[in-house]
Design a protein around this motif. Structure first.
Motif, mmCIF file in Angstrom:
data_model
loop_
_atom_site.group_PDB
_atom_site.id
_atom_site.type_symbol
_atom_site.label_atom_id
_atom_site.label_comp_id
_atom_site.label_asym_id
_atom_site.label_seq_id
_atom_site.Cartn_x
_atom_site.Cartn_y
_atom_site.Cartn_z
ATOM 1 N N THR A 2 -1.094 -0.321 -18.415
ATOM 2 C CA THR A 2 -1.251 -0.790 -17.114
ATOM 3 C C THR A 2 -1.341 0.682 -16.370
ATOM 4 O O THR A 2 -0.607 1.658 -16.578
ATOM 5 N N THR A 3 -2.096 0.245 -15.157
ATOM 6 C CA THR A 3 -2.230 1.522 -14.252
ATOM 7 C C THR A 3 -0.957 1.755 -13.492
ATOM 8 O O THR A 3 -0.395 0.665 -12.912
ATOM 9 N N ARG A 4 -0.251 2.878 -13.457
ATOM 10 C CA ARG A 4 0.914 3.020 -12.698
ATOM 11 C C ARG A 4 0.582 3.720 -11.268
ATOM 12 O O ARG A 4 -0.049 4.482 -10.944
ATOM 13 N N VAL A 5 0.998 2.631 -10.122
ATOM 14 C CA VAL A 5 0.584 3.053 -8.945
ATOM 15 C C VAL A 5 1.784 3.273 -8.300
ATOM 16 O O VAL A 5 2.780 2.629 -7.780
ATOM 17 N N GLY A 6 2.185 4.283 -7.068
ATOM 18 C CA GLY A 6 3.046 5.061 -6.468
ATOM 19 C C GLY A 6 3.181 4.429 -5.039
ATOM 20 O O GLY A 6 1.844 4.283 -4.482
ATOM 21 N N ARG A 7 4.301 4.170 -4.617
ATOM 22 C CA ARG A 7 4.394 3.542 -3.044
ATOM 23 C C ARG A 7 5.457 4.186 -2.615
ATOM 24 O O ARG A 7 6.584 4.428 -3.370
ATOM 25 N N ILE A 8 5.842 4.280 -1.342
ATOM 26 C CA ILE A 8 6.693 5.098 -0.614
ATOM 27 C C ILE A 8 7.575 3.946 0.106
ATOM 28 O O ILE A 8 6.710 2.699 0.352
ATOM 29 N N PRO A 9 8.898 3.608 -0.268
ATOM 30 C CA PRO A 9 9.516 2.668 0.634
ATOM 31 C C PRO A 9 9.550 2.524 1.939
ATOM 32 O O PRO A 9 10.118 1.597 2.535
ATOM 33 N N VAL A 16 -0.009 -0.856 4.235
ATOM 34 C CA VAL A 16 -1.076 -0.775 2.904
ATOM 35 C C VAL A 16 -0.485 -1.518 1.777
ATOM 36 O O VAL A 16 -1.546 -2.088 0.914
ATOM 37 N N TYR A 17 0.629 -1.853 1.956
ATOM 38 C CA TYR A 17 1.039 -2.766 0.475
ATOM 39 C C TYR A 17 1.649 -4.150 0.929
ATOM 40 O O TYR A 17 1.668 -4.667 0.013
ATOM 41 N N GLY A 18 1.503 -4.574 2.292
ATOM 42 C CA GLY A 18 2.073 -5.745 2.572
ATOM 43 C C GLY A 18 1.359 -6.933 2.197
ATOM 44 O O GLY A 18 2.064 -7.946 1.679
ATOM 45 N N ALA A 19 0.060 -6.696 2.075
ATOM 46 C CA ALA A 19 -0.670 -7.996 1.536
ATOM 47 C C ALA A 19 -0.488 -8.060 -0.125
ATOM 48 O O ALA A 19 -0.282 -9.100 -0.823
ATOM 49 N N VAL A 24 -1.246 -11.757 -1.449
ATOM 50 C CA VAL A 24 -2.407 -12.026 -0.598
ATOM 51 C C VAL A 24 -3.534 -11.345 -1.307
ATOM 52 O O VAL A 24 -4.742 -11.718 -1.414
ATOM 53 N N VAL A 25 -3.179 -9.995 -1.767
ATOM 54 C CA VAL A 25 -4.314 -9.133 -2.503
ATOM 55 C C VAL A 25 -3.579 -9.036 -3.775
ATOM 56 O O VAL A 25 -2.455 -8.597 -3.982
ATOM 57 N N LYS A 26 -4.464 -8.987 -4.967
ATOM 58 C CA LYS A 26 -3.909 -8.611 -6.139
ATOM 59 C C LYS A 26 -4.376 -7.123 -6.649
ATOM 60 O O LYS A 26 -5.315 -6.635 -6.189
ATOM 61 N N LEU A 27 -2.925 -6.597 -7.026
ATOM 62 C CA LEU A 27 -3.336 -5.258 -7.453
ATOM 63 C C LEU A 27 -3.113 -5.313 -9.014
ATOM 64 O O LEU A 27 -1.994 -5.814 -9.788
ATOM 65 N N ASP A 28 -4.304 -4.745 -9.619
ATOM 66 C CA ASP A 28 -4.035 -4.575 -11.239
ATOM 67 C C ASP A 28 -3.276 -3.211 -11.505
ATOM 68 O O ASP A 28 -4.073 -2.190 -11.812
ATOM 69 N N GLY A 29 -2.095 -3.488 -11.593
ATOM 70 C CA GLY A 29 -1.366 -2.151 -11.837
ATOM 71 C C GLY A 29 0.365 -2.408 -11.614
ATOM 72 O O GLY A 29 0.563 -3.618 -11.024
ATOM 73 N N GLU A 30 1.012 -1.586 -12.012
ATOM 74 C CA GLU A 30 2.405 -1.726 -11.753
ATOM 75 C C GLU A 30 2.838 -0.639 -10.945
ATOM 76 O O GLU A 30 2.645 0.594 -10.594
ATOM 77 N N LEU A 31 3.681 -1.075 -9.594
ATOM 78 C CA LEU A 31 4.013 -0.468 -8.439
ATOM 79 C C LEU A 31 5.138 0.281 -8.658
ATOM 80 O O LEU A 31 6.349 -0.228 -9.314
ATOM 81 N N VAL A 32 5.320 1.587 -8.483
ATOM 82 C CA VAL A 32 6.521 2.404 -8.915
ATOM 83 C C VAL A 32 6.829 3.050 -7.304
ATOM 84 O O VAL A 32 6.152 3.475 -6.675
ATOM 85 N N THR A 33 8.030 2.630 -7.021
ATOM 86 C CA THR A 33 8.685 3.223 -5.910
ATOM 87 C C THR A 33 9.434 4.608 -5.670
ATOM 88 O O THR A 33 10.270 4.427 -6.459
ATOM 89 N N GLY A 34 8.904 5.258 -4.402
ATOM 90 C CA GLY A 34 9.730 6.671 -4.601
ATOM 91 C C GLY A 34 9.591 7.316 -3.383
ATOM 92 O O GLY A 34 8.481 6.912 -2.742
ATOM 93 N N VAL A 35 10.376 8.149 -2.707
ATOM 94 C CA VAL A 35 10.014 8.889 -1.706
ATOM 95 C C VAL A 35 9.140 10.004 -1.861
ATOM 96 O O VAL A 35 8.630 10.209 -3.159
ATOM 97 N N PRO A 36 8.341 10.559 -0.911
ATOM 98 C CA PRO A 36 7.182 11.280 -1.169
ATOM 99 C C PRO A 36 7.196 12.490 -2.218
ATOM 100 O O PRO A 36 6.685 12.525 -3.262
ATOM 101 N N SER A 37 8.543 13.099 -2.164
ATOM 102 C CA SER A 37 8.691 14.409 -2.928
ATOM 103 C C SER A 37 8.797 13.789 -4.448
ATOM 104 O O SER A 37 8.381 14.518 -5.539
#
Ligand SMILES: C=C(O[C@@H]1C=C(C(=O)O)C=C[C@H]1O)C(=O)O
Length: 284
Positions: A2-9, A16-19, A24-37
């Protein structure tokens, strides 16, 4: 894999991630949440394939990354969520402590440039915490160091909605780093970019990019909904959340690139990052 995709909380990423969050929009990957650093480090270590990162992370190691076209977290003037709070004017902070958010990289680099070139003094920068949970720990009154706060904590402190039991005594001076950059250079400022590791298969990165762009376009068309979500999550007034989201810019067009390369050029001159070039993933 799986593609690992980062997001900021932070709220700044809702558009950018709301949909994607709402299906509403499909993402082919797994979201990983973290602060920028944390996301910067995960990209550097190869633990993520595509992520939003501090703009400085790209410049720090450009040969390992590709920029995703047409998406960033930028402002052209006040950003409202990257703020330095101080009891004395910035010009008087030479030799004094300035606590800088451990979550950030770009904002700290920008702050250092502003001290060197605009406020013309050298404080002692001390990495510290500035997350929501640490708001309670803000010293009240007395002598307290200046501090650089980013994200939702900055939005909350800057809006004044954290006063009372939660927040600190107001600081006499609040510097908005987006506004300070604009005053200094006349340019927009790019805080965060999306990047793919060069080892990520291009087709995977293109798929993620297409989803992010589609989701971002949905987000920009549903600002009122996202402002309501931001208000519920942070306690910042609905009007301030809406104003905040309307002041952020999620494009990466020529003016943003002018701001980004000017920032990188100044960091190179200051010996902070190696000289480099911008390399993009082909547009999705
Ligand atoms: C506008 C912001 O931009 C951010 C600041 C970053 C940094 O300083 O490294 C990285 C990502 C963004 O979340 C913010 O955090 O409020």
């Amino acid at each position: 894999m799986t593609t690992r995709v980062g997001r900021i909380p932070y709220v700044n990423c809702y558009p950018v991630y709301g949909a994607i969050d709402r299906g509403v929009v499909k993402l082919d990957g797994e979201l990983v949440t973290g602060v920028p650093s944390v996301l910067n480090r995960a990209m550097a270590e190869g633990a993520l394939d595509v992520s939003v990162v501090s703009a400085v992370e790209y410049a720090r190691d450009a040969h390992r990354y590709l920029l995703l076209p047409d998406v960033s977290i930028s402002c052209d003037g006040p950003v409202r969520s990257v703020l330095m709070f101080s009891d004395v004017p910035a010009e008087s902070l030479g030799g004094r402590r300035v606590v800088v958010s451990k979550s950030s990289m770009t904002s700290v680099a920008l702050l250092e440039l502003l001290f060197e070139n605009v406020w013309k003094c050298r404080p002692e920068f001390v990495p510290g915490d500035a997350e929501m949970s640490d708001l309670h720990a803000f010293e009240r009154g007395g002598t307290r160091p200046a501090r650089l706060v980013i994200g939702d904590a900055a939005l909350l402190l800057g809006s004044g909605d954290a006063r009372g039991d939660l927040g600190p005594e107001p600081y006499a001076h609040v510097y908005d780093l987006g506004a300070e950059w604009k005053r200094w250079t006349g340019l927009p400022f790019v805080f965060a970019v999306w990047i793919a590791s060069r080892t990520t298969p291009v087709a995977e990165a293109l798929g993620v990019h297409a989803s992010l762009i589609e989701s971002r376009d949905w987000g920009l068309a549903h600002r009122a909904l996202l402002a309501r979500q931001a208000h519920d999550a942070t306690g910042v007034s609905l009007a301030a959340c809406d104003e905040y989201l309307s002041g952020l810019d999620y494009g990466l067009s020529y003016p943003h690139l002018a701001g980004l390369t000017e920032f990188f050029r100044r960091l190179v001159s200051a010996g902070r990052v190696p000289n480099g070039t911008l390399a993009f993933l082909p547009a999705a």
